[in-house]
Design a protein around this motif. Structure first.
Motif, PDB file in Angstrom:
ATOM      1  N   VAL A  53       0.869  -1.181   0.000  1.00 30.57           N
ATOM      2  CA  VAL A  53       0.000   0.000   0.000  1.00 30.57           C
ATOM      3  C   VAL A  53       0.903   1.227   0.000  1.00 30.57           C
ATOM      4  N   THR A  54       0.901   1.991  -1.096  1.00 30.54           N
ATOM      5  CA  THR A  54       1.811   3.121  -1.258  1.00 30.54           C
ATOM      6  C   THR A  54       1.189   4.410  -0.732  1.00 30.54           C
ATOM      7  N   PRO A 208      -6.393   2.690 -14.472  1.00 31.45           N
ATOM      8  CA  PRO A 208      -6.367   1.381 -13.799  1.00 31.45           C
ATOM      9  C   PRO A 208      -5.387   1.355 -12.632  1.00 31.45           C
ATOM     10  N   ALA A 209      -5.850   0.868 -11.487  1.00 25.85           N
ATOM     11  CA  ALA A 209      -5.000   0.803 -10.295  1.00 25.85           C
ATOM     12  C   ALA A 209      -3.807  -0.108 -10.500  1.00 25.85           C
ATOM     13  N   SER A 210      -3.921  -1.037 -11.455  1.00 21.49           N
ATOM     14  CA  SER A 210      -2.818  -1.975 -11.712  1.00 21.49           C
ATOM     15  C   SER A 210      -1.561  -1.256 -12.194  1.00 21.49           C
ATOM     16  N   LEU A 211      -1.728  -0.073 -12.794  1.00 21.17           N
ATOM     17  CA  LEU A 211      -0.567   0.658 -13.300  1.00 21.17           C
ATOM     18  C   LEU A 211       0.325   1.147 -12.165  1.00 21.17           C
ATOM     19  N   ARG A 212      -0.275   1.524 -11.052  1.00 22.40           N
ATOM     20  CA  ARG A 212       0.514   2.048  -9.939  1.00 22.40           C
ATOM     21  C   ARG A 212       0.877   0.984  -8.911  1.00 22.40           C
ATOM     22  N   ALA A 213       0.384  -0.232  -9.106  1.00 16.61           N
ATOM     23  CA  ALA A 213       0.614  -1.297  -8.129  1.00 16.61           C
ATOM     24  C   ALA A 213       2.107  -1.561  -7.971  1.00 16.61           C
ATOM     25  N   ALA A 214       2.547  -1.650  -6.726  1.00 12.27           N
ATOM     26  CA  ALA A 214       3.958  -1.916  -6.424  1.00 12.27           C
ATOM     27  C   ALA A 214       4.109  -3.343  -5.925  1.00 12.27           C
ATOM     28  N   THR A 215       5.188  -3.965  -6.297  1.00 11.91           N
ATOM     29  CA  THR A 215       5.440  -5.351  -5.895  1.00 11.91           C
ATOM     30  C   THR A 215       6.328  -5.447  -4.675  1.00 11.91           C
ATOM     31  N   SER A 216       7.031  -4.360  -4.342  1.00 10.22           N
ATOM     32  CA  SER A 216       7.946  -4.385  -3.208  1.00 10.22           C
ATOM     33  C   SER A 216       8.038  -3.000  -2.584  1.00 10.22           C
ATOM     34  N   LEU A 217       8.168  -2.971  -1.257  1.00  7.33           N
ATOM     35  CA  LEU A 217       8.372  -1.708  -0.560  1.00  7.33           C
ATOM     36  C   LEU A 217       9.693  -1.058  -0.941  1.00  7.33           C
ATOM     37  N   LYS A 218      10.610  -1.856  -1.465  1.00  6.46           N
ATOM     38  CA  LYS A 218      11.937  -1.349  -1.784  1.00  6.46           C
ATOM     39  C   LYS A 218      12.085  -0.931  -3.249  1.00  6.46           C
ATOM     40  N   SER A 219      10.956  -0.839  -3.960  1.00  7.39           N
ATOM     41  CA  SER A 219      10.995  -0.369  -5.343  1.00  7.39           C
ATOM     42  C   SER A 219      11.161   1.149  -5.373  1.00  7.39           C
ATOM     43  N   PRO A 220      12.019   1.676  -6.248  1.00  6.41           N
ATOM     44  CA  PRO A 220      12.188   3.141  -6.345  1.00  6.41           C
ATOM     45  C   PRO A 220      10.913   3.792  -6.864  1.00  6.41           C
ATOM     46  N   ILE A 221      10.551   4.924  -6.286  1.00  7.63           N
ATOM     47  CA  ILE A 221       9.372   5.650  -6.719  1.00  7.63           C
ATOM     48  C   ILE A 221       9.671   7.136  -6.920  1.00  7.63           C
ATOM     49  N   MET A 222      10.781   7.621  -6.354  1.00 10.39           N
ATOM     50  CA  MET A 222      11.154   9.023  -6.480  1.00 10.39           C
ATOM     51  C   MET A 222      12.670   9.159  -6.513  1.00 10.39           C
ATOM     52  N   LYS A 234      23.361  14.876  -6.666  1.00  8.81           N
ATOM     53  CA  LYS A 234      23.231  13.416  -6.720  1.00  8.81           C
ATOM     54  C   LYS A 234      21.771  13.041  -6.557  1.00  8.81           C
ATOM     55  N   ALA A 235      21.345  12.054  -7.322  1.00  9.72           N
ATOM     56  CA  ALA A 235      19.951  11.620  -7.285  1.00  9.72           C
ATOM     57  C   ALA A 235      19.796  10.513  -6.248  1.00  9.72           C
ATOM     58  N   ALA A 236      19.297  10.882  -5.072  1.00 12.63           N
ATOM     59  CA  ALA A 236      19.052   9.896  -4.025  1.00 12.63           C
ATOM     60  C   ALA A 236      17.851   9.038  -4.407  1.00 12.63           C
ATOM     61  N   VAL A 237      18.018   7.735  -4.335  1.00  7.60           N
ATOM     62  CA  VAL A 237      16.932   6.807  -4.658  1.00  7.60           C
ATOM     63  C   VAL A 237      15.958   6.756  -3.483  1.00  7.60           C
ATOM     64  N   ILE A 238      14.687   7.058  -3.751  1.00  6.29           N
ATOM     65  CA  ILE A 238      13.655   7.037  -2.725  1.00  6.29           C
ATOM     66  C   ILE A 238      12.677   5.911  -3.035  1.00  6.29           C
ATOM     67  N   THR A 239      12.523   5.004  -2.108  1.00  7.26           N
ATOM     68  CA  THR A 239      11.644   3.853  -2.305  1.00  7.26           C
ATOM     69  C   THR A 239      10.291   4.082  -1.637  1.00  7.26           C
ATOM     70  N   HIS A 240       9.366   3.152  -1.916  1.00  7.31           N
ATOM     71  CA  HIS A 240       8.062   3.207  -1.255  1.00  7.31           C
ATOM     72  C   HIS A 240       8.233   3.156   0.267  1.00  7.31           C
ATOM     73  N   LEU A 241       9.180   2.357   0.719  1.00 10.13           N
ATOM     74  CA  LEU A 241       9.414   2.218   2.151  1.00 10.13           C
ATOM     75  C   LEU A 241       9.782   3.563   2.773  1.00 10.13           C
ATOM     76  N   GLN A 242      10.665   4.302   2.125  1.00  9.89           N
ATOM     77  CA  GLN A 242      11.097   5.585   2.665  1.00  9.89           C
ATOM     78  C   GLN A 242       9.963   6.614   2.668  1.00  9.89           C
ATOM     79  N   SER A 273       7.875  17.568   0.728  1.00 11.44           N
ATOM     80  CA  SER A 273       7.117  16.606  -0.075  1.00 11.44           C
ATOM     81  C   SER A 273       6.817  15.327   0.691  1.00 11.44           C
ATOM     82  N   MET A 274       7.848  14.657   1.175  1.00  9.39           N
ATOM     83  CA  MET A 274       7.647  13.359   1.813  1.00  9.39           C
ATOM     84  C   MET A 274       7.029  13.475   3.200  1.00  9.39           C
ATOM     85  N   ILE A 275       7.525  14.417   4.002  1.00 13.62           N
ATOM     86  CA  ILE A 275       6.991  14.590   5.357  1.00 13.62           C
ATOM     87  C   ILE A 275       5.766  15.492   5.345  1.00 13.62           C
TER      88      ILE A 275
END
Length: 621
Positions: A53-54, A208-222, A234-242, A273-275
């Motif tokens: 759940v993202t 379709p919700a399937s387009l945004r569906a994530a398979t892992s909390l550790k997938s990059p999203i930002m 530097k481009a810090a990798v931000i995952t769903h978990l973060q 943005s995130m907080i």
């Protein structure tokens, strides 16, 4: 029976007294840690049972639950959860109809604070795209670099920022990067696409919700860009978990659905943005989004919109304290501030002047794997640890050599822990529970932030680059920043990038950039020790024109120091420690010093008179 009850009551009172005496924060620690742990457990269980759940899923859920509730209030206009949901659907529909970008692609976003920043961000996220937030202050060379390192092939730019692309638009087109501008018409310019007119032509039906569906909390999203020792962003990798962890910040500090959050910080930063946005929608609350921070309008805004929580950086609070006193400035509903970098003296002044607002200081870098939160509210500390926290999150403070700019090693080559109360370099262990996702575009950049074989062979720690101290009560204080980055006006300044820019000036042979402390100011002001090329003379006007053109305001050197040679270390690194220590006092420095003068548009000699005005706060920086 009576004696037994009396004895039991006495024992309880004794235990309570001992707890208050020796473990005064025990129950607060337990309750706060319990909230954090249960939140993490829920995320993990949800991933295993119902899928990931993202943050965007949470937003869509809130839009269905409270559709008519104000989500964003901007310049007096109210945008409900339904409004933002539908408008983000329109953004998604435009790109879905065009066929690009697709799920998994990276899209760069160059926009100032406005509701459409969030609508575009969420619209792209609904397509399964990762969004790269570009700092609106960066210039052409850095901007091109950002596309290369994160792999973005699409750019969405705000209508008021098109001028930023004048120098690089041909390069973007050569690299086949699609440029979209938030306008309905742009005249005869066929190099860019207009987005607003396209949004008028599509339905606001959900994709379709399937387009945004994530398979892992550790997938990059930002991707959020941060300054570092390499010079360029530097481009810090931000995952769903973060993003999910950051979105729980307000809630962890006691935020509620009926709170009104004031966000004056730039959305391209993780804090806003995130907080900020993430935390608002996590609560189902309302945020007041400001295009830019205004110290003179802050408290009137808070009264007008019944603000209860505001986001800050230390410099923001200092600006508020420096404002002329006004009647009724203690009349407001603000109960909590959430942010970082608040100096103890400013903290005291803020409370004395504006009331006992609960300041919730936190610590954590965008890309880091460790976070401290001052849930106790003790003045002057960034967070608190305890026995239980250390079991879950492994970190250490190690001895650091400021002259050699490296951790102190023992005879076996391992780092040495500092004692309680001593200042040391903060390292956070990289593990399955505290992963470090690094930076996009180069494994070398990621590896540079890691220290290996720290205490035992094979271990790995994230190097925060920050000097901290932990006192006898487990409170953690920020002391200083090491390396080639310092902070000024709420931004990280990469000294290497500034030095490279100064090196393009015709009369400068070499530049050594560092930060110096100025009493009464948060962070460090930029200073550059430079060598003038043989046969040339220092030209303050030419240097001024160059830095204004090529550097953002916060990165421009405030002081220039002319040297005949630049000291280097045994490993051929520029020596900064002595320069930092010597400061900018013209009465103790024999070499020529200059000060940036924005009224005369040049660098002028730093005299004792100007120096005293700076110390007294009478000279604008």
């Amino acid at each position: 029976m009576y004696k037994w009850l009396s004895a039991a009551a006495a024992a309880v009172l004794l235990l309570h007294a001992l707890q208050r005496l020796f473990f005064p924060y025990f129950w607060k620690d337990v309750f706060f840690l319990w909230k954090i742990v249960t939140y993490g457990v829920k995320l993990e269980l949800s991933q295993r049972t119902c899928g990931v759940v993202t943050v965007v899923d949470r937003f869509v859920e809130q839009a269905r639950r409270v559709p008519d509730k104000p989500f964003i209030v901007y310049e007096g206009a109210v945008h409900t959860y339904r409004d933002v949901d539908r408008r983000s659907d329109r953004v998604a529909r435009v790109f879905l109809r065009r066929g690009t970008p697709r799920r998994g692609d990276v899209v760069a976003l160059l926009m100032d604070n406005e509701p459409d920043f969030v609508c575009v961000w969420f619209g792209l996220a609904k397509l399964g795209c990762a969004v790269a937030f570009l700092n609106t202050n960066i210039k052409s060379r850095s901007l091109l670099h950002c596309f290369n390192c994160c792999g973005a092939k699409t750019l969405v730019v705000g209508a008021d920022l098109m001028a930023c692309l004048d120098d690089i638009l041909p390069s973007l087109r050569e690299d086949n990067i699609d440029v979209w501008v938030m306008k309905r018409d742009i005249g005869g310019d066929t190099q860019v696409h207009t987005l607003l007119d396209q949004m008028d032509c599509v339905l606001d039906q959900p994709v379709p919700a399937s387009l945004r569906a994530a398979t892992s909390l550790k997938s990059p999203i930002m991707y959020i860009f941060t300054s570092g020792t390499t010079g360029l962003p530097k481009a810090a990798v931000i995952t769903h978990l973060q993003t999910l962890k950051a979105a729980a910040g307000f809630w962890a500090f006691g935020g509620k659905a009926d709170d009104v959050v004031y966000i004056p910080l730039p959305l391209y930063h993780s804090a806003a943005s995130m907080i900020g946005i993430g935390g608002t929608l996590q609560l189902g609350a309302t945020c007041i989004l400001k295009k830019k921070f205004s110290a003179s309008k802050f408290w009137s805004d808070c009264r007008k919109y019944d603000v209860t929580i505001f986001q800050y950086i230390g410099e923001l609070c200092r600006y508020l304290c420096n404002q002329p006193k006004a009647e009724g400035e203690r009349v407001h509903k603000v109960r909590m501030g959430v942010g970082n970098g608040l100096r103890p003296d400013v903290w005291r002044d803020f409370h004395a002047r504006f009331g006992e607002v609960r300041m919730c200081e936190l610590y954590g870098s965008t890309e880091g794997n460790l976070c401290f939160m001052n849930h106790i509210g003790k003045l002057g500390v960034v967070g608190r640890s305890n026995f239980f926290y250390k079991l879950l999150f492994k970190y250490d403070l190690v001895k650091y050599d400021m002259v050699r700019e490296e951790p102190v090693k023992d005879e076996h080559g391992f780092c040495q822990r500092v004692k309680k109360g001593e200042t040391g370099l903060l390292l956070s262990k990289v593990s399955a529970t505290s992963p470090f996702f690094g930076y996009a575009g180069s494994k070398q950049l990621t590896e540079r932030r890691l220290l290996r074989n720290v205490f035992i062979s094979g271990d790995a720690y994230f190097n925060t680059g920050d000097l901290m101290a932990e006192d006898q009560e487990d409170f953690i204080c920020f002391k200083d920043r090491v390396g080639d980055t310092f902070r000024w006006k709420g931004e990280n300044v990469a000294t290497t990038e500034v030095a490279e820019t100064l090196g393009l000036v015709a009369f400068i042979q070499e530049a050594n950039v560092y930060g110096v402390e100025i009493p009464g100011h948060e962070g460090r002001a930029g200073m550059a020790a430079v060598i003038v090329r043989p046969g040339h003379e220092f030209d303050g006007k030419e240097l001024f024109e160059h830095i204004v053109r090529d550097l953002p305001a916060y990165a421009r050197p405030v002081f220039i120091r002319i040297q005949e040679f630049i000291e280097i270390t045994g490993t051929f690194k520029q020596q900064k420690f002595k320069l930092v220590q010597s400061g900018f006092n013209p009465s103790t420095i024999s070499e020529p010093l200059y000060f940036v003068d924005y009224l005369q548009h040049t660098y002028v000699p730093l005299t004792d008179n100007v120096y005293q005005k700076i110390l007294a706060g009478e000279q604008k920086l």
